[in-house]
Scaffold this active site. Structure first.
Site, PDB file in Angstrom:
ATOM      1  CG  ASP A 164      -5.147  -6.779   4.781  1.00 39.32           C
ATOM      2  OD1 ASP A 164      -4.434  -7.041   5.762  1.00 39.32           O
ATOM      3  OD2 ASP A 164      -5.547  -5.635   4.522  1.00 39.32           O
ATOM      4  CG  HIS A 184      -3.170  -7.016   9.132  1.00 39.04           C
ATOM      5  ND1 HIS A 184      -3.044  -6.062   8.162  1.00 39.04           N
ATOM      6  CD2 HIS A 184      -2.072  -6.905   9.924  1.00 39.04           C
ATOM      7  CE1 HIS A 184      -1.910  -5.385   8.360  1.00 39.04           C
ATOM      8  NE2 HIS A 184      -1.305  -5.888   9.418  1.00 39.04           N
ATOM      9  CD  GLU A 228      -7.261  -4.810  10.525  1.00 38.73           C
ATOM     10  OE1 GLU A 228      -7.733  -3.665  10.475  1.00 38.73           O
ATOM     11  OE2 GLU A 228      -6.248  -5.170   9.877  1.00 38.73           O
ATOM     12  CG  HIS A 288      -0.873  -3.311   4.339  1.00 36.80           C
ATOM     13  ND1 HIS A 288      -1.026  -4.478   3.629  1.00 36.80           N
ATOM     14  CD2 HIS A 288      -1.760  -3.368   5.360  1.00 36.80           C
ATOM     15  CE1 HIS A 288      -1.968  -5.213   4.199  1.00 36.80           C
ATOM     16  NE2 HIS A 288      -2.424  -4.570   5.258  1.00 36.80           N
ATOM     17  NE  ARG A 322      -3.281  -0.047   2.818  1.00 42.55           N
ATOM     18  CZ  ARG A 322      -3.628  -0.575   4.000  1.00 42.55           C
ATOM     19  NH1 ARG A 322      -3.304   0.027   5.135  1.00 42.55           N
ATOM     20  NH2 ARG A 322      -4.289  -1.716   4.054  1.00 42.55           N
TER      21      ARG A 322
END
Length: 190
Positions: free
Chosen positions: A114, A174, A171, A107, A73
């Site tokens: 994920d 993740h 999460e 990320h 990301r």
């Protein structure tokens, strides 16, 4: 095999095309309601890709496929997420790259993924809750989730951790690649 690289990043499908890529942030079907990434190309740290492939092979032997919702990301995308949801439990605060001297697995350097599992035909299997649910149901320990969803989430966690990932307790989807040294964050357009 011609593998394009961007710093530590490689395109996952260039190395192994047996993944289902569904980058949610390349569509408006995500918590922002906006398309944040410009493409559905999954970039990932080269070492993280290696251990994700190891996990994928274990899952495949057990009758499952791996669907990737997010990997690398750009920092600019992280800034956009933080503007929308400034909550450290679900969205990491974006860094000031000019002041960075140490890094962690995120990320933003492609060292997190994920993921979820599907059957061999690509149909999602039951998991604790939908991706990017930003409440207590995202945790594997949440007793509000179905027993089957928790069981499948625990299986995902067990396999991912067996190859070098560490699960994030808030999460279920993740995972951090903790089996390599962190590298600097980047802001490559994807």
């Amino acid at each position: 095999m011609n593998i394009e690289k961007k710093d530590n990043l490689v395109r996952l499908l260039d190395i192994d095309d047996d993944f289902i890529i569904d980058l949610r942030y390349a569509t408006p079907d995500n918590f922002t309601g906006q398309k944040v990434y410009q493409s559905n190309e999954c970039w990932i740290d080269a070492h993280t890709a290696e251990i994700l492939i190891k996990a994928k092979n274990i899952f495949r032997n057990d009758g499952y496929r791996v669907k990737v919702w997010d990997a690398y990301r750009p920092v600019s995308a992280q800034r956009k997420f933080w503007e929308i949801v400034p909550n450290d439990d679900f969205v990491a605060r974006p860094p000031d790259l000019s002041k960075m001297t140490t890094f962690r697995h995120t990320h933003m350097n492609g060292q997190c993924v994920d993921v979820t599992l599907t059957d061999m035909e690509g149909n999602d299997i039951e998991m604790p809750c939908p991706f990017d649910t930003m409440d207590e149901r995202s945790s594997l320990s949440c007793e509000k989730n179905s027993p089957q969803g928790r069981k499948n989430g625990e299986y995902l966690k067990r396999v991912m951790e067996s190859v070098g990932f560490q699960a994030y307790e808030c999460e279920w989807w993740h995972f951090y690649d903790v089996s390599t040294d962190p590298v600097p964050y980047t802001d490559h357009a994807i």
